[in-house]
Design an enzyme around this catalytic site. Structure first.
Site, short mmCIF file in Angstrom:
data_model
loop_
_atom_site.label_atom_id
_atom_site.label_comp_id
_atom_site.label_asym_id
_atom_site.label_seq_id
_atom_site.Cartn_x
_atom_site.Cartn_y
_atom_site.Cartn_z
N PRO A 248 33.14 52.98 -2.91
CA PRO A 248 35.02 52.74 -3.39
C PRO A 248 36.07 51.61 -3.67
CG PRO A 248 34.77 52.82 -0.88
CD PRO A 248 33.78 52.66 -1.28
N ASP A 424 33.90 46.49 -2.74
CA ASP A 424 33.94 47.65 -2.07
C ASP A 424 34.59 47.71 -1.08
OD1 ASP A 424 31.99 50.33 -0.74
OD2 ASP A 424 30.63 49.24 -0.76
N HIS A 425 35.70 48.04 -1.17
CA HIS A 425 36.66 48.63 0.28
C HIS A 425 35.56 49.16 1.57
CE1 HIS A 425 40.64 47.93 1.21
NE2 HIS A 425 41.11 48.59 0.34
N ARG A 426 34.60 49.52 1.45
CA ARG A 426 34.18 49.74 2.82
C ARG A 426 33.66 48.65 3.26
NH1 ARG A 426 28.68 52.91 0.98
NH2 ARG A 426 28.82 51.89 -0.22
#
Length: 453
Positions: A248, A424-426
């Site tokens: 994401p 990467d929003h993870r």
């Protein structure tokens, strides 16, 4: 008796599955030595020259220039004991005369040549079973020493043959094919001026400088031009699609007054340690990134889906996106966090020069931890870069422009650039991404801030 060994396409880089044959450096009947370069291939990452592991005489080339071959597929056969005792005489129908008239592979011209190789030993092998036998050898051991030649795909006739796209395979030598590929010229659109219609270097160069004068493409409709998806373009597409639909993405932007950085760069050019160094703004950006990573290690981490773990890395293998004649590649500067500004400048200069020459080793393009894409060299302010698979962030470094800027309440002309960070929003929260981007900007806006890191 003859000892035949087949050479399968090796995995020249971690995870390589296929490669394109660019050009052969040997022909059937040629004597070869250990470590002699025999073929040039193009993987999904770079052009690579493969050496021969044995000495002997080349007996067969199993693939043509332009073919895409799976790793493990035999690409040529060598007789490593050409002076050995003769094998039992084969049946007359199967025997190849010592001075056999052989037609060359497509791409080598259309003249018949006399093959200077020994008479073939062993029973006759029909063409179709031979092709099937080659497929069965995929992934098997390098050698076949039972005294009989392994089945092989026979050389194709020199005349044009139907291509997969519905057109024809043009006649051109491997160096000419490579030149056409580098210049973006479709050989199928040309009419060769060489003997028997062979396309020459001059034909390609003329088409590249005046494409409107080239002959109409054979396999096109309505002004279309079709190019197979392979090599660097195929790898880039697969990687970007995988990343875009797996991680994401979040992108943040920052506009920075880099006037102090540019002033420092001008001063350092006269410093004795930097006089022989090509000191670019990218080197300053790279140094700022490696320093900022220490305070936000999340942007240098990796998401391991299989193990359900986040892998934090204490080293920085800094990827630099580089535009080359073969497409976009991302070679790495290993252990960049240990390098000074001067060392980074030298490493970046060597890296980009090697990449543009198409000589980057495949091993230098894997296992990166963070990437910088320098869109500023194209006069672009910024963009929304896609993260490289296996990494958690990428920074776009925009063009440095003279712009009005408020300094101590007054409007002045300053050197300004834009930064864009995709993460990467993870792995990276908004706060962490923002802090990292702010740190990079602060170091570029005021290099003296490095004293506080």
């Amino acid at each position: 008796m003859p000892q035949y060994k087949s050479f399968p396409l090796p995995d020249t880089a971690e995870g390589l599955t296929e490669a394109e044959i660019l050009s052969w450096h040997v022909q059937p009947g040629d004597e070869v030595t250990v470590n002699q370069i025999i073929v040039e291939i193009e993987t999904a990452k770079a052009a690579v020259e493969l050496p021969c592991p044995w000495a002997g005489v080349v007996t067969e080339l199993h693939v043509r220039p332009g073919d895409t071959v799976t790793v493990g597929t035999p690409i040529l056969t060598i007789d490593t004991d050409p002076g050995g005792a003769a094998a039992p005489a084969p049946a007359p129908a199967a025997a190849a005369p010592a001075e056999e008239e052989m037609k060359p592979l497509v791409g080598y011209g259309s003249k018949t040549v006399t093959a200077k190789r020994r008479a073939r030993k062993g029973p006759a092998v029909p063409a179709e079973p031979a092709a099937a036998a080659v497929q069965e050898q995929v992934g098997q051991a390098f050698t076949s020493t039972n005294g009989s030649a392994p089945a092989a795909v026979r050389p194709a006739p020199a005349q044009p043959e139907p291509a997969a796209a519905g057109g024809y395979v043009p006649l051109a030598k491997p160096p000419v094919r490579k030149l056409a590929k580098d210049l973006g010229v479709d050989l199928r659109s040309l009419t060769g001026t060489g003997a028997d219609g062979v396309i020459t270097r001059e034909d390609v160069q003329q088409a590249a400088s005046a494409p409107e004068q080239a002959a109409a493409p054979v396999a096109t409709r309505g002004g279309e031009r079709r190019v197979p998806i392979k090599g660097v373009r195929k790898m880039t597409a697969q990687a970007m699609v995988s990343s875009a639909f797996t991680a994401p993405h979040v992108t943040e932007f920052l506009t920075v007054d880099v006037t102090p950085m540019m002033e420092l760069r001008a001063r350092l050019k006269n410093h004795r340690e930097f006089r022989d160094v090509r000191l670019t703004p990218l080197a300053f950006c790279a140094r700022a990134v490696t320093m900022a990573i220490k305070r936000t290690p999340e942007v240098n981490a990796a998401w391991d889906e299989a193990a359900q773990e986040i892998v934090y890395k204490d080293y920085v293998h800094l990827g630099i996106a580089a535009a080359t004649p073969r497409g976009l590649i991302v070679p790495k500067v290993r252990d960049a966090e240990r390098m000074s500004l001067r060392e980074l400048a030298v490493a970046l200069d060597e890296l980009t020069t090697t990449a543009r020459e198409g000589k980057t080793p495949p091993g230098d393009m894997v296992n990166g931890t963070f990437t910088i894409t320098n869109v500023g060299v194209f006069g672009v302010d910024t963009g929304t870069p896609i993260i490289n698979p296996g990494e958690s962030a990428i920074l776009a470094f925009g063009a440095i422009r003279d712009m009005p800027w408020v300094v101590d309440g007054d409007i002045k002309v300053r050197k300004v650039c834009q930064l864009a960070l995709s993460f990467d929003h993870r792995l990276v929260d908004g706060q962490q991404g923002s802090e990292f981007l702010a740190d990079v900007g602060a170091l570029l806006a005021d290099p003296g801030m490095a004293m506080t890191f």
